[in-house]
Write a protein that holds these residues in place. Structure first.
Motif, PDB file in Angstrom:
ATOM      1  N   THR A  47       0.834  -1.214   0.000  1.00 44.83           N
ATOM      2  CA  THR A  47       0.000   0.000   0.000  1.00 44.83           C
ATOM      3  C   THR A  47       0.867   1.263   0.000  1.00 44.83           C
ATOM      4  OG1 THR A  47      -1.658  -1.262   1.211  1.00 44.83           O
ATOM      5  CG2 THR A  47      -1.976   1.110   1.128  1.00 44.83           C
ATOM      6  N   GLU A  74      -4.847  -5.593  -1.954  1.00 42.87           N
ATOM      7  CA  GLU A  74      -5.562  -6.675  -1.272  1.00 42.87           C
ATOM      8  C   GLU A  74      -5.982  -7.768  -2.260  1.00 42.87           C
ATOM      9  OE1 GLU A  74      -5.436  -3.687  -0.029  1.00 42.87           O
ATOM     10  OE2 GLU A  74      -5.103  -4.077   2.100  1.00 42.87           O
ATOM     11  N   ARG A 150      -6.292   3.919   6.102  1.00 45.74           N
ATOM     12  CA  ARG A 150      -5.162   3.064   6.439  1.00 45.74           C
ATOM     13  C   ARG A 150      -5.470   2.147   7.629  1.00 45.74           C
ATOM     14  NH1 ARG A 150      -0.339   3.950   3.970  1.00 45.74           N
ATOM     15  NH2 ARG A 150      -0.227   1.719   4.354  1.00 45.74           N
ATOM     16  N   GLY A 151      -5.058   0.915   7.505  1.00 47.63           N
ATOM     17  CA  GLY A 151      -5.313  -0.058   8.564  1.00 47.63           C
ATOM     18  C   GLY A 151      -6.735  -0.600   8.550  1.00 47.63           C
TER      19      GLY A 151
HETATM   20  N1  ASP Z   1      -3.393  -2.287   3.134  1.00 47.19           N
HETATM   21  C1  ASP Z   1      -4.041  -1.234   3.865  1.00 47.19           C
HETATM   22  C2  ASP Z   1      -3.015  -0.413   4.611  1.00 47.19           C
HETATM   23  O1  ASP Z   1      -1.836  -0.706   4.527  1.00 47.19           O
HETATM   24  C3  ASP Z   1      -5.099  -1.740   4.789  1.00 47.19           C
HETATM   25  C4  ASP Z   1      -4.607  -2.579   5.938  1.00 47.19           C
HETATM   26  O2  ASP Z   1      -3.474  -3.046   5.935  1.00 47.19           O
HETATM   27  O3  ASP Z   1      -5.367  -2.816   6.879  1.00 47.19           O
HETATM   28  O4  ASP Z   1      -3.354   0.529   5.268  1.00 47.19           O
END
Ligand code: ASP
Ligand code: MG
Length: 410
Positions: A47, A74, A150-151
């Motif tokens: 990402t 993803e 993010r996340g």
């Molecule tokens: N790939 C996305 C990020 O790095 C979502 C996640 O990892 O939860 O933020």
């Protein structure tokens, strides 16, 4: 059959070897007789790399196109895991967020999940398949793909667990649970068996980056119990759950440091109505997240006003404040980036007194000066010189005996 939701973060699926480890874990869960829904993040730093790539062609990429780009990370993960499971002889099918029935609102790059239609997932589980869903994405009302911020894969996992009425929601990450303090700083830090949602939320906002805060809020709202554990071995993790009575026996559950804060003092502000409103209105307009605020005792009609902001917002803060000093009649402003915020957190504080005193005394015994204080029902935070942050963590960890196992209330 029990439904398990298992979410694996970026570091758990970083390369082919990691993918195979995850496949084995998922396969074993299915072999134990459970229905398994897997939620994956993008592999490793994918990402971040995609964001960097976009910035090379456009410093301000369009949010819809950004989601088109970021959602690919993803997609790679889910297809690769499905292939790894097929190679082991398991039946598995991968799905994007939209294919899995996840609908979001229209705020691209920070969308919220609005609803989940679990029919397609359920139909596949009923056929005995492992279902692998892309984290961090869903379908916006415009029929475009949207990402959750993010996340956001943690939130996908929790939302799916709620929608599927799952029996377990396991969040696999690169740490093996939630600790009483950052083990890299406090050697005696101990892994917790369980922690209350509210404690986890306080610790998450304090910089313990184990779970995305929104996912914990979501879990609390829908009563989804989470287990945080590592994908690298089989040790049990930490359960994040509703507060239960015996949790209150432990007054302080954890200590955390936030080293990314800065302190601003506005000197000799006239003590009259409207000054604070003017100041903080301007800061809100500049999109500054003000945290602690202290106004000292008024002296001859003047007062000092001190507050903290995230360190990377100090330039925005400075332009907003400097432009106002004259208008509000302040003498000047001091900007200080050498601070740290240290906090103790525990639901037991609701029913115990004297905790603040114990905290300040422990710090003073080590000649650590407290510059600001703020409290909530389950948290006490102090601002100190940043050079003492690690020492303060160790001192407080020891003072509240966090290295010892569950201690009954005295
Ligand atoms: N790939 C996305 C990020 O790095 C979502 C996640 O990892 O939860 O933020
Ligand atoms: Mg992640």
């Amino acid at each position: 059959m029990a439904i398990y939701v298992q979410k694996f973060g970026g570091s758990s699926v970083a390369d082919a070897e990691c993918m195979q480890r995850v496949a084995q874990r998922v396969y074993d869960t299915a072999q134990e007789g459970h229905s398994v829904v897997v939620v994956l993040s993008a592999m490793g730093k994918t990402t971040d790399n995609l964001i960097n790539l976009s910035k090379q062609v456009n410093p301000q990429p369009d949010a819809r196109e950004m989601d088109m780009l970021l959602s690919t990370g993803e997609q790679i993960s889910v297809a690769i895991l499905a292939m790894a499971l097929h190679a082991m002889g398991a039946e598995a099918v991968s799905m994007t967020g939209p294919q899995a029935g996840i609908a979001t609102d229209s705020s691209h790059t920070k969308a919220k999940i609005m609803s989940i239609n679990p029919e397609r997932i359920m139909a596949n589980l009923e056929k005995g398949r492992i279902v692998i869903v892309c984290g961090f994405q869903g379908l916006a009302p415009s029929a475009d793909i949207a990402t959750l911020g993010r996340g956001g894969s943690d939130t996908t996992a929790v939302a799916l667990a709620a929608a599927l009425k799952a029996d377990r929601c396991q969040i696999f990450t690169d740490v093996d649970g939630v600790y009483t303090a950052d083990p890299r700083i406090v050697k005696q830090a101990r892994k917790l068996d369980s922690i209350a949602y509210d404690e986890m939320l306080e610790l998450a906002s304090l910089g313990a980056k184990v779970l995305q805060s929104r996912s914990v809020e979501f879990a609390k709202k829908y009563g989804v119990e989470l287990e945080v554990l590592t994908s690298f071995d089989r040790t049990p993790g930490t359960i994040v759950k509703e507060e239960v009575e015996d949790m209150e026996h432990i007054v302080v559950r954890g200590v955390a440091a936030d080293k990314n804060q800065a302190k601003v003092t506005i000197q000799r502000v006239p003590d009259r109505p409207g000054v604070a409103a003017t100041l903080f209105k301007e800061l809100a307009a500049a999109n500054v997240n003000v945290d602690m605020i202290v106004q000292n005792v008024s002296e001859q009609g003047h007062t000092d006003m001190t507050f903290t902001v995230p360190r990377d917002e100090i330039n925005r803060t400075r332009s907003a404040v400097d432009g106002l000093l004259e208008a509000v009649g302040a003498a000047g402003a001091i900007y200080d980036v050498d601070i740290a915020k240290i906090s103790i957190v525990g639901v037991g504080m609701r029913s115990h007194s004297g905790i603040a005193y114990q905290m300040f005394e422990a710090l003073s015994e080590h000649k650590i000066n407290v510059e600001m204080i703020s409290t909530s029902e389950i948290k006490i935070s102090v601002v100190i010189r940043s050079a003492y942050a690690d020492e303060a963590m160790q001192v407080l960890h020891q003072a509240f005996e966090l290295d010892k196992n569950s201690k009954p209330a005295s």
